[in-house]
Design an enzyme around this catalytic site. Structure first.
Site, PDB file in Angstrom:
ATOM      1  N   LYS A  73       0.853  -1.198   0.000  1.00 19.18           N
ATOM      2  CA  LYS A  73       0.000   0.000   0.000  1.00 19.18           C
ATOM      3  C   LYS A  73       0.887   1.246   0.000  1.00 19.18           C
ATOM      4  O   LYS A  73       1.874   1.309   0.750  1.00 19.18           O
ATOM      5  CB  LYS A  73      -0.890  -0.029   1.243  1.00 19.18           C
ATOM      6  CG  LYS A  73      -1.920   1.088   1.322  1.00 19.18           C
ATOM      7  CD  LYS A  73      -2.773   0.945   2.586  1.00 19.18           C
ATOM      8  CE  LYS A  73      -3.879   1.977   2.665  1.00 19.18           C
ATOM      9  NZ  LYS A  73      -4.676   1.845   3.908  1.00 19.18           N
ATOM     10  N   SER A 148      -9.742   1.622   3.125  1.00 15.82           N
ATOM     11  CA  SER A 148      -8.955   2.413   2.211  1.00 15.82           C
ATOM     12  C   SER A 148      -7.894   1.632   1.421  1.00 15.82           C
ATOM     13  O   SER A 148      -7.369   2.143   0.429  1.00 15.82           O
ATOM     14  CB  SER A 148      -8.242   3.529   2.990  1.00 15.82           C
ATOM     15  OG  SER A 148      -7.301   2.980   3.889  1.00 15.82           O
ATOM     16  N   SER A 172      -9.651  -0.689   7.391  1.00 20.88           N
ATOM     17  CA  SER A 172      -9.147  -0.599   6.016  1.00 20.88           C
ATOM     18  C   SER A 172      -8.435  -1.832   5.473  1.00 20.88           C
ATOM     19  O   SER A 172      -8.109  -1.856   4.289  1.00 20.88           O
ATOM     20  CB  SER A 172      -8.209   0.591   5.880  1.00 20.88           C
ATOM     21  OG  SER A 172      -8.963   1.754   5.757  1.00 20.88           O
TER      22      SER A 172
HETATM   23  N1  GLN Z   1     -12.849   3.798   6.649  1.00 23.84           N
HETATM   24  C1  GLN Z   1     -12.240   4.280   7.852  1.00 23.84           C
HETATM   25  C2  GLN Z   1     -11.923   5.742   7.731  1.00 23.84           C
HETATM   26  O1  GLN Z   1     -12.240   6.286   6.749  1.00 23.84           O
HETATM   27  C3  GLN Z   1     -11.034   3.489   8.178  1.00 23.84           C
HETATM   28  C4  GLN Z   1      -9.848   3.892   7.412  1.00 23.84           C
HETATM   29  C5  GLN Z   1      -8.660   3.059   7.730  1.00 23.84           C
HETATM   30  O2  GLN Z   1      -8.744   2.021   8.397  1.00 23.84           O
HETATM   31  N2  GLN Z   1      -7.527   3.530   7.282  1.00 23.84           N
HETATM   32  O3  GLN Z   1     -11.381   6.346   8.602  1.00 23.84           O
END
Ligand code: GLN
Length: 481
Positions: A73, A148, A172
């Site tokens: 990532k 994400s 995420s």
């Molecule tokens: N979807 C969550 C957010 O937008 C988690 C994001 C993540 O785990 N990086 O904060």
């Protein structure tokens, strides 16, 4: 199509395949599938690295993960490679060092083939908030891959690498794993070093793997985990041999089903509920003791997370100011006598950050502001503690807790971008693990009537990844994907 590293390794050691040929075919496949937009960069030179690993294999000196084709990532630093975090503000930023996880993996002869697309600064649940365009879900390209870490999930699901690294701050890793039909593991907070990971919310962020099998996820965790003196929050606990636990008999394990208030409404789809219930029946038939556990603060997880994570983000993202590194607005007035360079900061941040990141910075700044600190930030800290205590109590009675990973299967592009709250609610089952710092795994448990993957989540006690890995492995063996 999607092979596991375990299978590949067997063939490699038998001399049936070479790392070089294998990496070349993975790179070719990734180029072929560039429509998915899973990769932000592909490393063609990795074929040369693979050749070196082949010589080591011949000499019998190859590492534990020899030839594993890995995608990373784009929020994790790899020396001399661009590190964009899915943001325009870091478009041309090149890392000068390797993250600890990258160092560890390289020393075990992993081959890194590229960096994957993501929501900007890991804020999002669909990868639609990348400055470099959305990632398509390989299962159904009209749908999001989750987020994400959507690029990493899609790359593993499409067979463009054996394993990919993601990060999980609120879900995420697990939520995109669920949407793409792969395994996703969020380790305990502090189990894996964050050195070289660009911070979003530092008290939540964890690096973890996506894989096509529970075994592969367990194997790479053995290398990722462990103390790092460069990250003071990384734990000094010994790292278990996770793979050696996987085939344990699950009989007499105790698994909880969380029961709590549901005023916000989890919006769980019928087919998702049925798939999870079916797995619970299978576990019960295998001798697992299923119990209800009470989670009185379940309704508060989303608001608590979105107060604390945005507060931490607003502070962590201060450093992108157009002055030190990263994007700088072209027509900004320079620092000069009588000017503190506000123009540089304001214009660079206005042009460099996307809408969702700005929303988070504003929310975070608001909850930390003098007049509201007690009402929001301090209160959320207290609720975080209560949620942690709910888990501590539950884990006195059970070894793991089962939930769906996400309330629904993958949704269509644009379905949630107009209403941030709807997007935030896709994390309803995942954020509690980040609030409590406990490990969680998403494992595929079949498909819904539209052939979209459904993920089951298992949560465990801090530093007991082996328990959820064993249960996930059992489920994987019994589930025809
Ligand atoms: N979807 C969550 C957010 O937008 C988690 C994001 C993540 O785990 N990086 O904060």
């Amino acid at each position: 199509m999607a092979d596991t590293y375990r299978n590949f390794r067997e063939k490699l050691l038998e001399g049936e395949v070479t790392c070089k040929n294998n990496v070349e075919s993975y790179l070719a496949r990734a180029k072929n599938k560039s429509n998915l937009n899973a990769f932000l960069q592909l490393f063609d030179e990795s074929a040369e690295a693979a050749e070196k690993v082949d010589s080591k294999v011949k000499a019998g000196t190859a590492g534990k993960l020899a030839g594993m084709v890995l995608a990373v990532k784009d929020v994790i630093a790899i020396k001399d490679k661009r590190l964009t975090c899915g943001s325009k503000i870091l478009e041309n930023f090149v890392s000068v060092y390797d993250a600890t996880v990258i160092e560890r993996l390289k020393s075990e002869d992993v081959i890194i083939v590229g960096k994957t697309n993501m929501d900007e600064f890991a804020m999002g649940s669909s990868t639609e908030y990348s400055a470099y365009g959305p990632v398509l879900n390989p299962v159904d390209t009209t749908r999001v891959p989750g987020g994400s870490s959507g690029g990493s999930a899609a790359a593993v699901a499409a067979g463009l690498c054996h394993v990919a690294l993601g990060t999980d701050t609120g879900g995420s890793i697990r939520q995109p794993a669920s949407f793409c039909g792969v395994v996703g593991l969020k380790p305990t907070y502090g189990r894996v070093s964050r050195y070289g990971l660009v911070a979003f919310a530092s008290s939540f962020d964890v690096i973890g793997p996506f894989a096509n099998s529970v075994y592969d996820a367990a194997l790479i965790l053995e290398v990722l985990a462990g103390h790092d003196e460069r990250d003071s929050t990384s734990a000094e606990r010994a790292v278990p041999s996770y793979t050696s636990f996987l085939d344990r008999d699950v009989k007499n394990f105790r698994v909880g089903i969380a029961k709590g208030p549901d005023k916000v409404g989890t919006g769980i789809a019928d087919e998702v509920r049925e798939a999870i219930e079916k797995q619970i029946d299978i576990l019960r038939a295998a001798g697992v003791e299923i119990k209800e556990v009470s989670m009185p603060h379940l309704d508060y997880t989303i608001p608590t997370y979105y107060i604390l994570a945005t507060a931490e983000a607003s502070s962590n993202l201060e450093r992108y100011d157009g002055a030190r590194y990263g994007y700088r607005a072209k027509d900004a007035e320079e620092l000069s006598e009588g000017s503190y360079g506000e123009d540089v900061y304001v214009k660079s941040r206005t042009e460099g950050f996307g809408a969702e990141v700005k929303r988070r910075i504003m929310l975070g700044t608001f909850v930390l502001s003098a007049g509201y600190y007690d009402a929001y930030y301090r209160k959320a800290q207290k609720v975080r503690r209560l949620i942690k205590e709910d888990f501590d109590k539950a884990f006195q009675d059970v070894d793991a807790i089962i939930t769906p990973t996400a309330p629904t299967t993958a949704f269509k592009f644009g379905a949630k971008t107009s209403d941030p709250l709807q997007m935030y609610l896709s994390d309803i089952f995942t954020v509690s693990a980040n609030l409590a710092g406990i490990p969680g795994i998403s494992v595929p448990v079949g498909k819904d009537s539209q052939s979209l993957p459904i993920g089951l989540q298992l949560l465990g006690r801090q530093f007991e990844e082996e328990t959820i890995l064993t249960l996930a492995n059992f489920i994987e063996q019994w589930t025809i994907r």
